[in-house]
Design a protein around this motif. Structure first.
Motif, short mmCIF file in Angstrom:
data_model
loop_
_atom_site.label_atom_id
_atom_site.label_comp_id
_atom_site.label_asym_id
_atom_site.label_seq_id
_atom_site.Cartn_x
_atom_site.Cartn_y
_atom_site.Cartn_z
N ALA A 1 0.80 -1.23 0.00
CA ALA A 1 0.00 0.00 0.00
C ALA A 1 0.83 1.28 0.00
O ALA A 1 0.27 2.36 -0.16
N ARG A 2 2.15 1.17 0.15
CA ARG A 2 2.95 2.39 0.35
C ARG A 2 2.98 3.31 -0.86
O ARG A 2 3.23 4.51 -0.72
N ASN A 3 2.74 2.78 -2.06
CA ASN A 3 2.78 3.61 -3.26
C ASN A 3 1.40 4.14 -3.68
O ASN A 3 1.29 4.81 -4.71
N ILE A 4 0.38 3.84 -2.89
CA ILE A 4 -0.97 4.29 -3.23
C ILE A 4 -1.20 5.67 -2.60
O ILE A 4 -1.12 5.81 -1.38
N PRO A 5 -1.47 6.69 -3.40
CA PRO A 5 -1.69 8.04 -2.85
C PRO A 5 -2.89 8.05 -1.89
O PRO A 5 -3.93 7.47 -2.17
N GLY A 6 -2.71 8.71 -0.75
CA GLY A 6 -3.81 8.85 0.20
C GLY A 6 -4.03 7.66 1.10
O GLY A 6 -5.02 7.61 1.84
N ILE A 7 -3.12 6.68 1.07
CA ILE A 7 -3.26 5.48 1.89
C ILE A 7 -2.04 5.35 2.80
O ILE A 7 -0.90 5.51 2.36
N GLN A 8 -2.29 5.07 4.06
CA GLN A 8 -1.21 4.84 5.01
C GLN A 8 -1.51 3.60 5.83
O GLN A 8 -2.65 3.35 6.21
N VAL A 9 -0.47 2.79 6.08
CA VAL A 9 -0.60 1.59 6.90
C VAL A 9 0.12 1.82 8.22
O VAL A 9 1.26 2.30 8.23
N SER A 10 -0.55 1.51 9.32
CA SER A 10 0.06 1.73 10.63
C SER A 10 -0.33 0.60 11.58
O SER A 10 -1.50 0.20 11.63
N PRO A 11 0.64 0.07 12.35
CA PRO A 11 0.28 -0.89 13.39
C PRO A 11 -0.41 -0.18 14.55
O PRO A 11 -0.31 1.05 14.70
N VAL A 12 -1.09 -0.92 15.39
CA VAL A 12 -1.86 -0.35 16.50
C VAL A 12 -0.98 0.50 17.41
O VAL A 12 -1.37 1.58 17.84
N ASN A 13 0.23 0.05 17.67
CA ASN A 13 1.10 0.74 18.62
C ASN A 13 1.56 2.12 18.12
O ASN A 13 2.03 2.93 18.91
N ASN A 14 1.45 2.38 16.83
CA ASN A 14 1.95 3.63 16.26
C ASN A 14 0.85 4.64 15.94
O ASN A 14 1.11 5.66 15.31
N LEU A 15 -0.35 4.40 16.38
CA LEU A 15 -1.47 5.29 16.05
C LEU A 15 -1.33 6.62 16.79
O LEU A 15 -0.85 6.66 17.93
N ASN A 16 -1.74 7.69 16.13
CA ASN A 16 -1.79 8.99 16.78
C ASN A 16 -3.02 9.75 16.28
O ASN A 16 -3.61 9.41 15.26
N VAL A 17 -3.37 10.79 17.00
CA VAL A 17 -4.60 11.55 16.72
C VAL A 17 -4.57 12.17 15.32
O VAL A 17 -5.56 12.14 14.59
N TYR A 18 -3.42 12.72 14.95
CA TYR A 18 -3.31 13.41 13.66
C TYR A 18 -3.60 12.46 12.50
O TYR A 18 -4.36 12.78 11.59
N ASP A 19 -2.99 11.27 12.52
CA ASP A 19 -3.19 10.32 11.43
C ASP A 19 -4.63 9.82 11.37
O ASP A 19 -5.18 9.61 10.29
N ILE A 20 -5.24 9.62 12.53
CA ILE A 20 -6.63 9.13 12.55
C ILE A 20 -7.57 10.16 11.93
O ILE A 20 -8.45 9.83 11.14
N LEU A 21 -7.36 11.43 12.27
CA LEU A 21 -8.25 12.49 11.76
C LEU A 21 -7.92 12.89 10.34
O LEU A 21 -8.79 13.41 9.62
N LYS A 22 -6.69 12.66 9.91
CA LYS A 22 -6.24 13.11 8.59
C LYS A 22 -6.95 12.38 7.45
O LYS A 22 -7.23 12.97 6.40
N TYR A 23 -7.23 11.10 7.65
CA TYR A 23 -7.79 10.28 6.57
C TYR A 23 -9.31 10.16 6.68
O TYR A 23 -9.86 10.14 7.79
#
Length: 206
Positions: free
Chosen positions: A166-188
């Motif tokens: 998924a890393r080359n798909i625009p607008g898509i980010q992959v994250s494990p549970v331990n690395n979640l943050n507020v900004y990334d959750i709200l950004k997408y």
């Protein structure tokens, strides 16, 4: 408890799941989310910008011409800001932009971000996303079937196969549970979480 649908890779609804109420059903605190996002973005800044003021620029120690009698404006140094090669007015200097946010506020903001996705009906639970090898085409196909263009895909642990797919798909980010943050959750626009990751979220953030 919030109840959301469970989907497969083909975009079909295959069931429902109850999400933990203490994480996905809390009262949304917009102020806490705003403070944490501001702090996250500020803490990413390096603060290494630096420009010379008139006192830092070499040269200009002598008065370019006498004070009176030339018909020109008085000048004290050729390194004054109005001169070419002169110093910069109010020049930026290295500084620390770090903002400290209490741990309790970060916790409230994160739970508010999770709950906001449920309120917006933008959370998608996937029953499975196993891939034999990295294949971007498979992820693109799944996103098209789910009608998703901008999403955060959450895995229970670090998964290099899904990440590389998924890393080359625009607008898509992959994250494990331990690395979640507020900004990334709200950004997408969408929050796609694997079914196995739901219990991990409850374990880590409850």
């Amino acid at each position: 408890m919030p109840i959301v649908g469970v989907f497969n890779k083909e975009g079909s609804r295959v069931g429902e799941i109850e999400l933990p109420d203490n994480i996905f059903g809390v009262k949304i605190n917009k102020y806490a989310m705003h403070q944490v996002v501001v702090a996250l973005l500020a803490n990413k800044r390096q603060g290494t910008q630096s420009t010379k003021t008139r006192s830092d620029v070499s040269g200009g120690g002598i008065k370019p011409w006498r004070q009176k009698g030339t018909g020109r404006a008085r000048q004290g140094s050729i390194r004054a800001p109005q001169w070419i090669h002169g110093g910069v007015v109010f020049a930026p200097k290295p500084r620390d932009y770090r903002i400290s946010v209490p741990k309790s506020m970060r916790k409230v903001a994160l739970k508010s971000a999770f709950s906001s996705k449920v309120d917006d009906d933008s959370i998608i639970v996937l029953d499975n996303l196993e891939l034999p090898k990295p294949k971007t085409k498979e992820i693109v196909k799944m996103l098209n079937l789910l009608n998703v263009k901008k999403a955060l895909i959450v895995t229970p642990d670090s998964n290099q196969v899904i990440y590389r797919s998924a890393r080359n798909i625009p607008g898509i980010q992959v994250s494990p549970v331990n690395n979640l943050n507020v900004y990334d959750i709200l950004k997408y626009d969408h929050f796609i979480v694997l079914k196995d990751a739901v219990s991990k979220i409850e374990e880590v953030y409850s």
